[in-house]
Scaffold this motif. Structure first.
Motif, PDB file in Angstrom:
ATOM      1  N   ARG A 426     -24.897  12.787  -8.075  1.00 17.07           N
ATOM      2  CA  ARG A 426     -24.628  12.007  -9.293  1.00 17.07           C
ATOM      3  C   ARG A 426     -25.819  12.076 -10.245  1.00 17.07           C
ATOM      4  N   LEU A 427     -27.020  11.988  -9.688  1.00 17.84           N
ATOM      5  CA  LEU A 427     -28.228  12.010 -10.510  1.00 17.84           C
ATOM      6  C   LEU A 427     -28.326  13.308 -11.306  1.00 17.84           C
ATOM      7  N   ALA A 428     -28.055  14.416 -10.654  1.00 16.60           N
ATOM      8  CA  ALA A 428     -28.127  15.711 -11.342  1.00 16.60           C
ATOM      9  C   ALA A 428     -27.143  15.766 -12.505  1.00 16.60           C
ATOM     10  N   VAL A 429     -25.955  15.250 -12.290  1.00 17.41           N
ATOM     11  CA  VAL A 429     -24.945  15.234 -13.348  1.00 17.41           C
ATOM     12  C   VAL A 429     -25.366  14.303 -14.482  1.00 17.41           C
ATOM     13  N   GLN A 430     -25.909  13.139 -14.111  1.00 16.58           N
ATOM     14  CA  GLN A 430     -26.287  12.154 -15.123  1.00 16.58           C
ATOM     15  C   GLN A 430     -27.488  12.608 -15.955  1.00 16.58           C
ATOM     16  N   PHE A 434     -27.271  12.293 -20.010  1.00 15.47           N
ATOM     17  CA  PHE A 434     -28.001  11.321 -20.828  1.00 15.47           C
ATOM     18  C   PHE A 434     -29.317  11.837 -21.408  1.00 15.47           C
ATOM     19  N   HIS A 435     -29.957  12.830 -20.767  1.00 16.46           N
ATOM     20  CA  HIS A 435     -31.226  13.399 -21.258  1.00 16.46           C
ATOM     21  C   HIS A 435     -32.271  12.305 -21.525  1.00 16.46           C
ATOM     22  N   LEU A 436     -32.450  11.420 -20.565  1.00 15.01           N
ATOM     23  CA  LEU A 436     -33.401  10.321 -20.732  1.00 15.01           C
ATOM     24  C   LEU A 436     -34.830  10.794 -20.464  1.00 15.01           C
ATOM     25  N   VAL A 641     -16.470  -1.902  -4.293  1.00 12.07           N
ATOM     26  CA  VAL A 641     -15.072  -1.862  -4.730  1.00 12.07           C
ATOM     27  C   VAL A 641     -15.005  -1.988  -6.251  1.00 12.07           C
ATOM     28  N   ALA A 642     -15.847  -2.854  -6.807  1.00  8.06           N
ATOM     29  CA  ALA A 642     -15.856  -3.054  -8.259  1.00  8.06           C
ATOM     30  C   ALA A 642     -16.345  -1.822  -9.010  1.00  8.06           C
ATOM     31  N   THR A 643     -17.253  -1.038  -8.400  1.00  3.06           N
ATOM     32  CA  THR A 643     -17.961   0.001  -9.159  1.00  3.06           C
ATOM     33  C   THR A 643     -17.662   1.439  -8.740  1.00  3.06           C
ATOM     34  N   SER A 644     -16.932   1.649  -7.680  1.00  3.24           N
ATOM     35  CA  SER A 644     -16.803   3.007  -7.126  1.00  3.24           C
ATOM     36  C   SER A 644     -15.648   3.824  -7.676  1.00  3.24           C
ATOM     37  N   GLY A 645     -14.865   3.243  -8.567  1.00  5.36           N
ATOM     38  CA  GLY A 645     -13.723   3.989  -9.072  1.00  5.36           C
ATOM     39  C   GLY A 645     -14.031   4.809 -10.306  1.00  5.36           C
ATOM     40  N   VAL A 646     -15.315   5.205 -10.501  1.00  2.00           N
ATOM     41  CA  VAL A 646     -15.715   5.947 -11.701  1.00  2.00           C
ATOM     42  C   VAL A 646     -16.177   7.354 -11.332  1.00  2.00           C
ATOM     43  N   LYS A 647     -16.328   8.201 -12.365  1.00  2.44           N
ATOM     44  CA  LYS A 647     -16.783   9.570 -12.175  1.00  2.44           C
ATOM     45  C   LYS A 647     -18.300   9.609 -11.964  1.00  2.44           C
ATOM     46  N   ASP A 648     -18.778  10.774 -11.501  1.00  2.00           N
ATOM     47  CA  ASP A 648     -20.219  10.945 -11.292  1.00  2.00           C
ATOM     48  C   ASP A 648     -21.014  10.792 -12.583  1.00  2.00           C
ATOM     49  N   THR A 649     -20.389  11.110 -13.710  1.00  2.00           N
ATOM     50  CA  THR A 649     -21.089  11.041 -14.997  1.00  2.00           C
ATOM     51  C   THR A 649     -21.341   9.609 -15.446  1.00  2.00           C
ATOM     52  N   THR A 650     -20.673   8.651 -14.846  1.00  2.00           N
ATOM     53  CA  THR A 650     -20.884   7.247 -15.216  1.00  2.00           C
ATOM     54  C   THR A 650     -21.984   6.658 -14.353  1.00  2.00           C
ATOM     55  N   GLN A 651     -22.986   6.121 -15.026  1.00  2.00           N
ATOM     56  CA  GLN A 651     -24.160   5.585 -14.331  1.00  2.00           C
ATOM     57  C   GLN A 651     -23.970   4.080 -14.125  1.00  2.00           C
ATOM     58  N   ILE A 652     -24.015   3.654 -12.868  1.00  2.00           N
ATOM     59  CA  ILE A 652     -23.846   2.240 -12.523  1.00  2.00           C
ATOM     60  C   ILE A 652     -25.219   1.596 -12.338  1.00  2.00           C
ATOM     61  N   HIS A 653     -25.445   0.537 -13.085  1.00  2.00           N
ATOM     62  CA  HIS A 653     -26.671  -0.252 -12.960  1.00  2.00           C
ATOM     63  C   HIS A 653     -26.341  -1.598 -12.310  1.00  2.00           C
ATOM     64  N   SER A 654     -27.372  -2.249 -11.749  1.00  2.00           N
ATOM     65  CA  SER A 654     -27.236  -3.638 -11.331  1.00  2.00           C
ATOM     66  C   SER A 654     -28.586  -4.328 -11.484  1.00  2.00           C
ATOM     67  N   HIS A 655     -28.548  -5.655 -11.443  1.00  2.00           N
ATOM     68  CA  HIS A 655     -29.761  -6.440 -11.669  1.00  2.00           C
ATOM     69  C   HIS A 655     -29.846  -7.584 -10.665  1.00  2.00           C
ATOM     70  N   PHE A 656     -31.093  -7.900 -10.251  1.00  2.00           N
ATOM     71  CA  PHE A 656     -31.350  -8.953  -9.263  1.00  2.00           C
ATOM     72  C   PHE A 656     -32.585  -9.744  -9.696  1.00  2.00           C
ATOM     73  N   CYS A 657     -32.581 -11.047  -9.441  1.00  2.00           N
ATOM     74  CA  CYS A 657     -33.759 -11.819  -9.857  1.00  2.00           C
ATOM     75  C   CYS A 657     -33.957 -13.058  -8.988  1.00  2.00           C
TER      76      CYS A 657
END
Length: 769
Positions: A426-430, A434-436, A641-657
């Protein structure tokens, strides 16, 4: 006659009087004397409310202007040197420890620049406490009189109270060593701390207090042997002193049985245990009582808003009486009522049928008294009959029985909880998508919620402006935020969330199965209050919730725009959940609703989607074992389950505090990028724990709960420390959390300095290449 007791009452005021006046003080609009007067009014109201309800044992010293643990640190002189060198007034020192202070030099004062102490979750609640910070130079001494003053305040009002203090073992165990004393074990300070507790208890006795509630909630945690042994040391020291009040050792939030040996035989007047969280512990805890010790039976829930089931509570109290006798049993709230809204009667818009299922703090007073009266033989038959009907009506209501939702939830399988490719692929595709740059910069989601935003939201809610007017206003705010981020130079943008009242409430209002309050405020920390939605039935998503807003924001920029969602565990934990079905079931229902939203965002062209889970750690069972392992499995499954129904090109983020996080728990989510609150962490080992985290990570670089602005040099130094342990190619630059509580000038300065520091490191690492 069985007595009734309350362990603590909300201190915020029925209409958030404390918040309004505390923030007015911080902004220089009222004096310290005016703020103190407001506190006195709230305390007087709360004591009278409890007395009028017929409560026998009423707490004092349960009030705080920010946090009860911080109150004790100030009282016992546990004030790191960095806060004392400015010679601030006591109240200002207190708030500087809580939220930091940055002030320019003036004619009569020197400049002040000090960060806040660390703030973490209070056990498994959404309340945050300010962690006591000890050093080898800590000198315990009694430098205030708050518990005595508040006891005497109530006494002057004609109300006898039972003062509440956090016990010495819990106070030390919940603390941490300061950054200059990392070899220090706080529990080793017990013997030097005990004389100050004894001095305080003697002063309370001299003021007239017959009994003191000593909270030791750490008894529901896994504790090292030396901490368990500390209970005997502490309470033997108290027992050896003459002239102390009787002590009621109080614990809550879980099962105390694994630590019973630590408190068996202690010479205290009685014990309190939480039988809402664990009714099965009754027989075991009753067995440790001495012949004269009382048992305070916590049967009224201090953490949720559901009406008490009188029949079940009365049966449990009778079981306790059968074991030790009615004269030694007290009916009580399971914990402080701090975690519940103040008064259900202030809710004018709730559906009357659903409202009948609820009980807020004020109503819980009547519940405690009614149960005690029923046990004592008083005629409360009408109340018992009405309660039984309410319980029955809720159980049979159609909102709890959505067959379509239940069928879909039962069909969840492993494939639904697994991304189509592992992270390296996924990282290679992303990267190609995005070219970040190295050290990419972003924020967590929200931007300042200004007065204009709050006023327009209120007008729209009241119907004084049209939907079109409100939508145009929100679009203007979003454009301003996007333009600002472009100007500052952030790499991955957000829309700023001007349309959102709260990160959980906003989604709950768009999901089926929720109810909402108007004045159901609960303190999260300091002046930050939330109105948790109430999960009243099976949950589903009737329609897309964020797609239009996200698509509009993306249309304003060529840079990636994050779609912003709140995760299933956080919606669950920051709502009042159902108590009639497992939390796992509720989480999976939420995950399916969010899965639909994630897929709709992707289909609409949003390819960076952040699903925040700051409450992941909060939901963790307090003790290691099968229950904790099971939670970690279904919590991670819900997120995937909430986040896995997307393509490799979609980057999933999450946050914790604001939690002590374990990298393995986060790894199980398989998010592409995570951001973690970090700015208040002093322990270098915390960085090392995440050094081998396989995916990308942003350790928060500045404290968003403080008005203090770090300089560019401070950001550079902070990142430099992280880079000693963490690979640069995996590191993101971001704040600790969302910026909704900050002012624009603070936000602008902090983000400008953060981006400048990121650019400094890009240049530095480019030269290395």
């Amino acid at each position: 006659m069985v007595q009734s007791a309350v362990l603590g009452f909300p201190r915020i005021g029925a209409f958030r009087e404390l918040k309004k006046n505390t923030e007015a003080y911080w902004n220089g609009k009222i004096s310290a004397d005016q703020l103190l007067a407001v506190g006195k009014e709230i305390r007087a109201h709360n004591w009278k409310l409890q007395k009028d309800a017929g409560v026998d044992i009423i707490p004092s010293n349960d009030f705080s202007f920010y946090d009860q643990v911080l109150d004790l640190s100030l009282l016992f002189n546990v004030i790191p040197d960095r806060y004392t060198k400015y010679n601030l007034p006591s109240l200002d020192t207190y708030f500087a420890m809580a939220r930091g202070l940055q002030r320019k030099a003036a004619e009569n004062s020197k400049a002040v620049d000090v960060p806040a102490l660390e703030m973490v979750k209070w056990f498994d609640s959404n309340y945050h406490y300010v962690r006591p910070t000890f050093s080898h130079s800590t000198e315990f001494k009694l430098i205030g009189s708050k518990p005595i003053d508040e006891y005497l305040e109530a006494k002057a009002q004609g109300i006898e109270t039972r003062p509440v203090i956090l016990g010495p073992v819990s106070y030390l165990f919940l603390g941490k060593p300061d950054k200059d004393s990392l070899d220090l074990e706080p529990i080793a300070l017990l013997k030097s701390l005990l004389p100050v507790y004894i001095q305080l208890l003697k002063k309370l006795a001299a003021a007239g207090a017959k009994e003191v509630q000593v909270d030791e909630p750490t008894l529901v945690l896994d504790m090292p042997k030396k901490v368990q042994a500390a209970f005997k040391t502490a309470y033997d020291a108290f027992a050896a002193e003459e002239g102390l009040p009787e002590l009621i050792l109080t614990t809550y939030f879980g099962d105390v049985r694994p630590n019973l040996s630590a408190i068996k035989g202690l010479k205290v007047a009685g014990f309190h245990f939480d039988f809402v969280r664990d009714p099965e512990q009754l027989e075991k805890v009753a067995s440790i009582l001495g012949d004269k010790q009382t048992l305070s039976v916590g049967v009224v829930d201090g953490r949720n808003i559901w009406k008490n089931d009188f029949a079940a509570s009365i049966a449990l109290v009778k079981k306790a009486i059968k074991k030790i006798g009615a004269d030694r049993v007290i009916v009580a709230t399971a914990s402080s009522l701090l975690h519940t809204p103040v008064d259900l009667t202030n809710e004018k818009k709730l559906d009357s049928e659903i409202k009948d299922w609820f009980s807020f703090a004020t109503q819980k007073l009547d519940e405690v008294v009614t149960i005690a009266n029923a046990i004592s033989g008083k005629d409360v038959s009408e109340k018992l009959a009405a309660n039984a009907l309410s319980i029955k009506n809720r159980k049979e209501h159609e909102i709890n029985n959505d067959a379509a939702v239940q069928k879909r939830t039962s069909g969840i399988d492993d494939a639904m909880a697994t991304r189509s490719s592992p992270f390296p692929k996924r990282l290679a595709v992303q990267k190609g998508e995005f070219h970040l740059p190295l050290f990419p910069t972003t924020t967590i989601g929200s931007f300042p919620q200004t007065k204009d935003i709050r006023v327009m939201r209120s007008k729209f809610t009241k119907g004084t402006i049209s939907e079109e007017e409100y939508t145009n206003f929100i679009k203007k705010e979003i454009k301003g935020v996007v333009d600002f981020q472009e100007k500052v130079g952030l790499d991955v943008l957000v829309h700023g969330e001007p349309e959102r009242n709260d990160m959980v409430q906003y989604f709950g209002e768009r999901l089926k199965g929720f109810a909402f309050t108007t004045n159901g405020w609960v303190q999260s920390y300091g002046s930050r209050y939330v109105r948790p939605p109430i999960i009243v039935g099976d949950v589903s998503r009737p329609a897309p919730m964020t797609v239009k807003t996200s698509v509009y924001a993306q249309s304003l920029t060529e840079k990636p725009m994050k779609g912003m969602l709140t995760g299933p565990i956080t919606i669950l934990r920051w709502s009042f959940p159902r108590n009639d079905v497992p939390q796992k079931t509720q989480a999976l229902q939420l995950s399916l609703a969010l899965r639909d939203e994630v897929q709709d965002l992707e289909s609409a062209g949003i390819h960076v989607i952040q699903v925040d889970e700051p409450a992941l750690r909060e939901g963790l069972p307090l003790r290691a074992g099968a229950e904790r392992n099971d939670y970690l499995k279904w919590a991670a499954e819900s997120f995937r389950v909430a986040t896995s129904g997307v393509k490799d090109t979609t980057q999933i983020h999450s946050h914790f505090c604001y939690s002590d996080l374990d990298p393995n728990h986060i790894k199980a989510l398989d998010a592409d990028v995570v951001s973690i609150e970090f700015s208040k962490k002093d322990d270098a080992n915390y960085i090392q724990e995440f050094a081998n985290y396989p995916n990308h990570i942003g350790l928060g670089l500045f404290d968003i709960h403080s008005p203090r602005v770090p300089s560019k040099e401070e950001f550079i130094a902070r990142i430099g420390e992280i880079m000693k342990s963490y690979p640069a190619e995996k590191f993101w630059c971001n704040p600790d959390c969302g910026l909704k509580t900050r002012k624009w000038e603070e936000t602008t300065a902090s983000l400008t300095n953060m981006v400048a520091a990121a650019k400094y490191y890009r240049e530095k690492y480019a030269k290395k290449d």
